[in-house]
Write a protein that holds these residues in place. Sequence first.
Motif, PDB file in Angstrom:
ATOM      1  N   THR A   1      -6.764  -1.925  -6.788  1.00 21.92           N
ATOM      2  CA  THR A   1      -6.290  -0.369  -6.553  1.00 21.92           C
ATOM      3  C   THR A   1      -7.125   0.872  -7.593  1.00 21.92           C
ATOM      4  O   THR A   1      -7.369   1.439  -8.174  1.00 21.92           O
ATOM      5  CB  THR A   1      -5.214   0.334  -5.077  1.00 21.92           C
ATOM      6  OG1 THR A   1      -5.828  -0.487  -3.511  1.00 21.92           O
ATOM      7  CG2 THR A   1      -5.321   1.375  -5.268  1.00 21.92           C
TER       8      THR A   1
ATOM      9  N   VAL B   1      -3.661  -5.880  -3.339  1.00 24.48           N
ATOM     10  CA  VAL B   1      -4.274  -5.063  -2.425  1.00 24.48           C
ATOM     11  C   VAL B   1      -4.005  -4.064  -3.871  1.00 24.48           C
ATOM     12  O   VAL B   1      -4.721  -3.192  -4.126  1.00 24.48           O
ATOM     13  CB  VAL B   1      -2.554  -4.670  -1.648  1.00 24.48           C
ATOM     14  CG1 VAL B   1      -3.166  -2.811  -1.425  1.00 24.48           C
ATOM     15  CG2 VAL B   1      -2.686  -5.422  -0.670  1.00 24.48           C
TER      16      VAL B   1
ATOM     17  N   SER C   1      -6.322  -1.187   2.325  1.00 25.04           N
ATOM     18  CA  SER C   1      -6.470  -2.282   1.152  1.00 25.04           C
ATOM     19  C   SER C   1      -4.995  -3.453   1.358  1.00 25.04           C
ATOM     20  O   SER C   1      -5.487  -4.714   1.562  1.00 25.04           O
ATOM     21  CB  SER C   1      -5.869  -1.992   0.229  1.00 25.04           C
ATOM     22  OG  SER C   1      -6.815  -1.764  -0.556  1.00 25.04           O
TER      23      SER C   1
ATOM     24  N   GLY D   1       1.187  -1.312   0.226  1.00 26.72           N
ATOM     25  CA  GLY D   1      -0.520   0.084  -0.053  1.00 26.72           C
ATOM     26  C   GLY D   1       0.615   1.496  -0.127  1.00 26.72           C
ATOM     27  O   GLY D   1       1.112   1.965  -0.948  1.00 26.72           O
TER      28      GLY D   1
ATOM     29  N   ALA E   1      -5.095   2.577   0.586  1.00 23.35           N
ATOM     30  CA  ALA E   1      -3.741   1.682   0.294  1.00 23.35           C
ATOM     31  C   ALA E   1      -3.618   0.867   1.625  1.00 23.35           C
ATOM     32  O   ALA E   1      -3.329  -0.044   1.372  1.00 23.35           O
ATOM     33  CB  ALA E   1      -2.751   2.198  -0.518  1.00 23.35           C
TER      34      ALA E   1
END
Length: 472
Positions: free
Chosen positions: A141, A137, A400, A86, A397
Motif C-alpha cells: 500500500t 498489507v 488489502s 488496514g 486498506a
Amino acid sequence: MEERMEATGMINGAPVRQEGRKLWQYLASISACLMAVGVGTALAWTSPVLPQLYEKSSWLVITKEQGSWIGSLLALGAIAGAVPSGPMADKLGRKKTLLLLAAPFLLSWVIIIFASKLWLIYVARFIVGAAVGAACVVVPTYISEIAETSTRGSLGAMFQLNITVGILLAFVLGAVMNYTAFAIVCALIEVGFLASFIWMPESPIWLVNQGLKPEATIAMTVLRGDAYDPSEELAEAQREAEQAASRKSSIFDLVRTTASRKALLASLGGMLFQQLSGINAVIFYTVTIFQASGSSMKAEVSSIIVAIVQMVMTGVAALIVDRAGRKPLLIFSSSVMLVSLVALGTYFNIKASGSDVSKLGWLPLTSLTLFMISFSIGMGPIPWMLMGELFPAETKAVASGIAVMLNWFLVFLVTKTFPAMNEGWGADVTFWIFAAIMAVGTAFNYFFIPETKGKTSQEIQEELQGNKRTNT
C-alpha cells in the motif's frame, strides 16, 4: 540527466504527464522493503532449523507433527495480523504503522533466541506471523501510494523481490550458522529497517486524505524532486479524497459498485490462484524432486539454487512489468506453470508405474526450474502489485486486509494438506490437480484481470466502472 516533461505540454490534444525524479521513490521503496526481507527470513526460517530440531542431539527435540505446527502457526498469525492492519494504517498512517510493526518482528526473534521450551517457539511463530500478515498489507500500500504512474509497476514488484531475497538469505545463513546466531541476524534486519525507514516520507495520498495538504506537498517534493510541480497530482488525490469523504466508507463499499466488485474479484482471484498453484507445495517438495531425479546435490544446496532462481527472475519481473504489462505476464506465467506441473505429474506417474526413468532425470529438474521462473515473473509478484493498484484510497486498506487474509489462509491450507494429498493420491495426481487449477487460473487472468500498466488510479477506476477512455 532525467528527462522532464512540462505538465502543460500536449500530444494529440491530451496533456502529457510530468515525470519527477525517481531517486527518493526508489530509496523509500527499498527501505520499506527491508521489512519484506524480514518477511522472507521469517517464512524460510523453518527450512534450515526444523531438520536441526528433529535430530536427537538437538537442544530441543521435536516430532514431525510439532514441526508442522511451527511452520503453519506463522500462516495463522498472518491471518490474524492482516485483519487490523488496514484500519491501523488508515488511522495512524502508513509510515508509523510500518515502524510499529518492527516491534513484533523483533519480539519474536528475541523469544526464539532465548526460548527454552517448545511453546515459546509456538508463541514466537504466531507473533511473527501477525507481523508478516500486517506487513503484506501495509508495505505494498505504501509503495503504490508514493510511486508515480511510470514507476509503480517496477517499485511494486520490489515487495515480492525482497521476500525472495529474505528466503535466500535464510537458506544461506541457516546452512552456515547455528540456531542462535541465525536468529540474531534475522533480528538485525529489522534494526536496519528501523534505522533507514524513520527518515522516509509519509504517503502523500494518506496525508491528503487526512486534510494535511502542506505536509503532503513536502512529502511529494521529497519523492519527486524540487523541479516537479506536485499541484496537479495532489489536486487529483484531493478530488479522490473528497469523493471518498462524501460517502461513509465501509466493507460493503467493496461490492457496492461495478468497479469495486471487479477490483475485488481480480485481487482475490490473483491471490487464490497464486497459492492454489501449489507454489508452497513445490518448494516444500524441492528436495524430494532433486532426490527423485537422481541428483547427488545436497538438500541445502538444492534449496539455495531454487531460491536464487526465484530471486533473479523476480528481479527480471520488476524490470519488465512496466513495459510488458501485468496481464500478459500473468497469462504467460500461469500457462508455463500449467505445462511444468503436467510434466512433473507425468514424471512421477511413469516412476510410480515401475518404468525406467533413468533417461528422464532432466525432466523434474527442468520442470521445477521452469515452474519457479514462470511463477517469479508473474503469479508471484503481480497479485501483490494489483492489490495496491486496483482499489481507491478509501477502500484500499480494508480490501488489502481481506486479500492478504485469503492468501495466508490458503498458505496454511496447502502446506497442511499437501503431505496428506501426496500420501493418499500420489505425487502424480497431486501435481495434476495443481495443473488443472492453473488451467482455470489462466482463463481467469485472460477474462477478469484488468491491465493497469501506465494508468493513474482515476483511470483504473474509470476502466473498471466501464468508462473506457481511448489512449493515444
